[in-house]
Each structure stands twice: as C-alpha cells, then as structure tokens.
Scaffold this active site. Structure first.
Site, PDB file in Angstrom:
ATOM      1  N   GLU A 253    -130.025  72.249   9.338  1.00 46.76           N
ATOM      2  CA  GLU A 253    -128.859  71.963   8.484  1.00 46.76           C
ATOM      3  C   GLU A 253    -128.745  72.849   7.246  1.00 46.76           C
ATOM      4  O   GLU A 253    -128.584  72.351   6.125  1.00 46.76           O
ATOM      5  CB  GLU A 253    -128.854  70.473   8.074  1.00 46.76           C
ATOM      6  N   GLU A 359    -130.316  65.927  19.370  1.00 48.01           N
ATOM      7  CA  GLU A 359    -130.448  64.589  18.768  1.00 48.01           C
ATOM      8  C   GLU A 359    -129.342  63.679  19.282  1.00 48.01           C
ATOM      9  O   GLU A 359    -128.646  63.007  18.514  1.00 48.01           O
ATOM     10  CB  GLU A 359    -130.376  64.692  17.237  1.00 48.01           C
TER      11      GLU A 359
HETATM   12  C1  XIL Z   1    -133.137  60.826  10.665  1.00 50.31           C
HETATM   13  C2  XIL Z   1    -134.026  59.726  11.190  1.00 50.31           C
HETATM   14  O1  XIL Z   1    -133.520  59.291  12.408  1.00 50.31           O
HETATM   15  C3  XIL Z   1    -134.094  58.595  10.210  1.00 50.31           C
HETATM   16  O2  XIL Z   1    -135.058  57.643  10.614  1.00 50.31           O
HETATM   17  C4  XIL Z   1    -134.452  59.124   8.828  1.00 50.31           C
HETATM   18  O3  XIL Z   1    -134.383  58.083   7.903  1.00 50.31           O
HETATM   19  C5  XIL Z   1    -133.540  60.244   8.409  1.00 50.31           C
HETATM   20  O4  XIL Z   1    -133.546  61.238   9.393  1.00 50.31           O
HETATM   21  N1  XIL Z   1    -130.398  64.984  11.546  1.00 50.31           N
HETATM   22  C6  XIL Z   1    -131.714  65.277  11.755  1.00 50.31           C
HETATM   23  C7  XIL Z   1    -132.709  64.207  11.924  1.00 50.31           C
HETATM   24  O5  XIL Z   1    -132.036  66.457  11.934  1.00 50.31           O
HETATM   25  O6  XIL Z   1    -133.967  64.568  11.452  1.00 50.31           O
HETATM   26  C8  XIL Z   1    -132.257  62.945  11.261  1.00 50.31           C
HETATM   27  O7  XIL Z   1    -133.182  61.913  11.534  1.00 50.31           O
HETATM   28  C9  XIL Z   1    -130.859  62.587  11.682  1.00 50.31           C
HETATM   29  C10 XIL Z   1    -129.901  63.663  11.310  1.00 50.31           C
END
Ligand code: XIL
Length: 447
Positions: A253, A359
């Site tokens: 990101e 994801e």
């Molecule tokens: C999220 C997790 O799922 C949560 O448990 C945590 O509190 C925050 O991070 N993009 C990403 C992930 O790259 O690492 C994130 O994961 C969700 C958004």
C-alpha cells in the site's frame, strides 16, 4: 446309435423350450443391476443422477426418495432411456436418495446401490476441497493466526488450502520489537505447521505504513540510522525464512487512494525511492524469493491504478524488477465490475508480472446500502462474484498465475465487520467451519 438317439432327444427338447421362450417369455433372464454413481450439476433445486450402463438394458427405472429406506417416494419407477437423469423442482439444502434398476426383455434387475444427494443451500455444498479442484495449477491460500492453529482449524486448512500466510504475525509491528529484537515465535509456529503439511508459505508484509513498530515510528536517530534499521530487518526476516517462505509482499500500500505517493514514516525517512530500496534488499537476502508489491482498490480507481503501474515501471527502468503484483481483492458483491478488474489485470499481465489475488474477501454489504440480515438474493450475488473472480483468475496464462489467498477462514474471524463497522459474512466458511455457498461459487469458478 443309442447315444445318437439320446442326443437328438435332448436337442429337440431344448430347442422346443427356446422357441417357447421366444414366444411367451415366461422366464426372461434378469439383467444385472446398475451401479449408481455420484450425482452431478448440483443447484439448490436440481441435480443429475448418474449410473453405469448395463449390457443389453433397454431402459432404466429410477426412484427418488427423501428417506434412505425408500418408505415414501418423490417419484417411483421413472422410465429413463439414458444412464443419467436430471431431477428438478427439489427443495434447497435437502437430502434425497436415488436408486435405479435396469429393464431388459421384460425383466427388471435388482435395485442398484443407493446414492445420497444434498441439494445446495446455505452451508451445504458438494464434498470437494478447493485444493483438490485446483490440482496444483496455482496456490489457493488462507491467512491464519498462530494461536488458532489446532484441531478443526488445522484440518480444514490442510484439506482445503495449499498455502498459508499470516493475517498479522509476519508484519513488522508483530516481529520487530526493538533494534535487534525479534518476536519469531508466532511466525515459527505458522511456518512449522505449513512445512509439516507440505503447504506453501507466503510472507505478508515486510513494509506497511499501518504496521510500523512504536520504537521505529518514534525513532529519534538520523535518517540513515532509520534506514539501516529497516534494511537490517529485511535481511534478518527474509534471511531467517529463506527456502521456507517462498514469496514476500515486500511493500504494501505505498500509493494513496488519490493516486499520489503515500506520505509515511518510510517515505519521510528514506525518500520516495524507499520502495525500490526495500525490493533490492529483499532480493539480496533471498535471490530465489518471489517478490510482490501489494495494494488494494486499483480496479475502480484509475488514478491509483496508474500510480501503481508507474511505480513498478519506474523501478524496472532502474533495473529493480519485481516479480509479482498482489491485488488484495477486498471487494463487494457488486463492485468493482468484471470489466474494471479485467482492465487492471491486463495492465499487470502486460508488465509480465505474476498475479496474486492476495487477500480475497467479498463483502455482502456495499458502501451505499448497509443491510443487517442477508437475503437469499444477496447471498446468490456474493456467490456469483466469487465465481466471477475465480474465473477471472483462471484467464491468466499459467506462467503468470501465483494464486488466490483468502483473507481468513471463517466469517466470525474476518476483519471486515471491525474495519467497516457493520455486519458482514465475506468468507468461504461459516462460524462452524461449514462450507458456504461462497465456497460453491469458488468451486464453480474453477470449473
Ligand atoms: C488486517 C488484518 O486482517 C487485521 O486483523 C488487522 O487488524 C489489520 O490488518 N490490507 C492488508 C492486510 O494488507 O494486512 C490487512 O490485514 C487488511 C488490509
């Protein structure tokens, strides 16, 4: 002579019996019973019953019942001239049983074995594992937490998935507790689990602005000292899991939603070329590791999409070639559209990158109209979106497919309700580890 006479007698006798048979057929030979086989083409209201053919059978008679002992019937002796029959107008999420017998020259066979069928419905799906269906073509992964690794959680993960990553425990804030200090235990636990099951491990994520440890965030040393702490971290983490963690999201990101470079501690302290620096160090630490840039929301945000590809191209001009692009795919049932996703994907494929839908979760709630109870219609749309996304992934040339990773296993563990502040059920398994219709949608996408 006597022998001749006796032979003639028997000849005439049997011939007369045979011709009798032909005319009246009193004792036709019973055909063999068919073997009923697994049903196919499941929907909520229909399926196709199948059985093996019986030599010489002219037709078959099929029975369908809700009872395993066939004490009552949905239908009985339905005449079929094929070795399959499409049954329709059924009730969703219900059990049915079928058996069949063959018919030949006026005689019925015995009944076949009985096949149990469950029509689709919430939480009920054909007994097919994602991993088996993908059959090694690409990884199908899931984000896990080390503290959940036991019992049924482990069983479902190793049955269904061929890859894991850590939802949080491979992030800097979890691992890097101070200069030279590392919290390896949760990562080790995930890595040991995966290695023992022969499961691939994807690393997520070395650098993410939302996971910077306090000591680094508040670091008062020079920029160069800051940079060296980051560099050491990358070498130590990638180096420690070399050969085990096969791929890493190196930077996560780095681009803002407005398409500008994200202003973070890393960019402030290390310059806007920090992304490139991190990729170089990761490459040095493990030359065989597959290195990804990972981001979200580029499908329906063209300025952001442009900025991501510019970042990747600019690095390549500087001879820093990344291996792959992670599309996070935290999406909703109705957005982005397929064509938006296709355009984004095409740009990545044109850069010769490996693709990771990294994801995946699909929200049932859209930003504009939150609902609290999920209608059948919405569930079907979510299922259809899963199918669409998986089908899209399958359009990628094989050499560029990395895989699809689910962002969590069960709905009650998903980050989505917490992040968006409203209920949702975005994953493939319900709270009791039961496959949902989303799982069916995923399987449908793999067809
Ligand atoms: C999220 C997790 O799922 C949560 O448990 C945590 O509190 C925050 O991070 N993009 C990403 C992930 O790259 O690492 C994130 O994961 C969700 C958004």
């Amino acid at each position: 002579m006597r022998i001749l006479l006796i032979s003639a007698f028997f000849y005439l006798f049997f011939n007369s019996c045979n011709s009798d048979n032909k005319d009246t057929n009193p004792v036709a030979v019973q055909p063999k019973a068919p073997v009923a086989i697994e049903a196919a083409n499941f929907t909520e209201i229909s399926f196709t019953a199948n059985w093996n053919s019986v030599v010489g059978a002219q037709k078959y008679f099929l029975d369908l019942s809700n009872k395993v002992d066939f004490s009552s019937f949905v239908f009985k002796d339905r005449e079929v001239s094929d070795i399959k029959y499409s049954v329709s107008s059924l009730t969703k999420a219900s059990d049915y049983y079928y058996r069949v017998r063959a018919f030949k020259d006026g005689a019925y066979s015995k009944y076949s074995n009985i096949i149990k069928v469950t029509t689709l419905g919430i939480g009920i799906n054909p007994n097919v594992n994602l991993k088996d269906k993908v059959n090694g073509d690409f990884i199908v992964g899931v984000a896990v937490s080390s503290d959940k690794l036991s019992g049924q959680y482990n069983t479902v993960i190793s049955n269904e998935f061929s890859s894991v990553t850590a939802e949080n425990e491979m992030k800097m804030r979890s691992i890097y507790t101070g200069p030279g200090q590392y919290n390896w235990a949760p990562v080790d636990k995930i890595v040991d689990f995966a290695v023992s099951k022969g499961i691939n491990i994807h690393g997520h994520a070395l650098i993410w602005h939302r996971s910077i440890p306090d000591f680094l965030d508040k670091f008062t040393g020079t920029d160069l000292e800051f940079e060296n702490l980051v560099k050491q971290y990358i070498f130590d983490v990638v180096g420690r899991y070399k050969d085990k963690i096969k791929s890493w999201d190196v930077v996560n990101e780095a681009i803002n939603d407005n398409g500008l470079f994200r202003d973070t501690k890393f960019s402030q302290r290390m310059g806007s070329n920090y992304v490139e620096k991190c990729f170089k160090w990761a490459r040095e630490a493990d030359p065989d590791c597959i290195l990804f840039y990972n981001d979200y929301g580029t499908g329906d945000n063209i300025p952001k999409q442009n900025a991501v590809y510019k970042l990747i191209k600019d690095m390549a001009v500087n001879h820093t070639h990344i291996d792959g692009l992670g599309f996070q795919m935290h999406i909703t049932y109705n957005s982005p559209s397929l064509s938006q996703l296709q355009i984004d994907l095409k740009r990545a494929l044109d850069e010769n990158l490996k693709i990771h839908f990294s994801e995946l979760d699909i929200r049932m709630n859209s930003d504009s109209s939150p609902i609290t109870s999920f209608t059948d219609d919405r569930i079907q749309l979510q299922r259809a979106k899963y199918k669409e996304v998986v089908q899209l992934f399958k359009t990628i040339p094989k050499s560029q497919r990395y895989g699809i990773t689910m962002w969590g296993l069960k709905d009650n563990e998903s980050w989505i309700p917490g992040e968006f502040g409203r209920p949702d059920k975005p994953l493939l398994f319900d709270d009791n580890f039961i496959r949902k219709l989303t799982h069916t949608g995923f399987l449908e996408g793999l067809e």
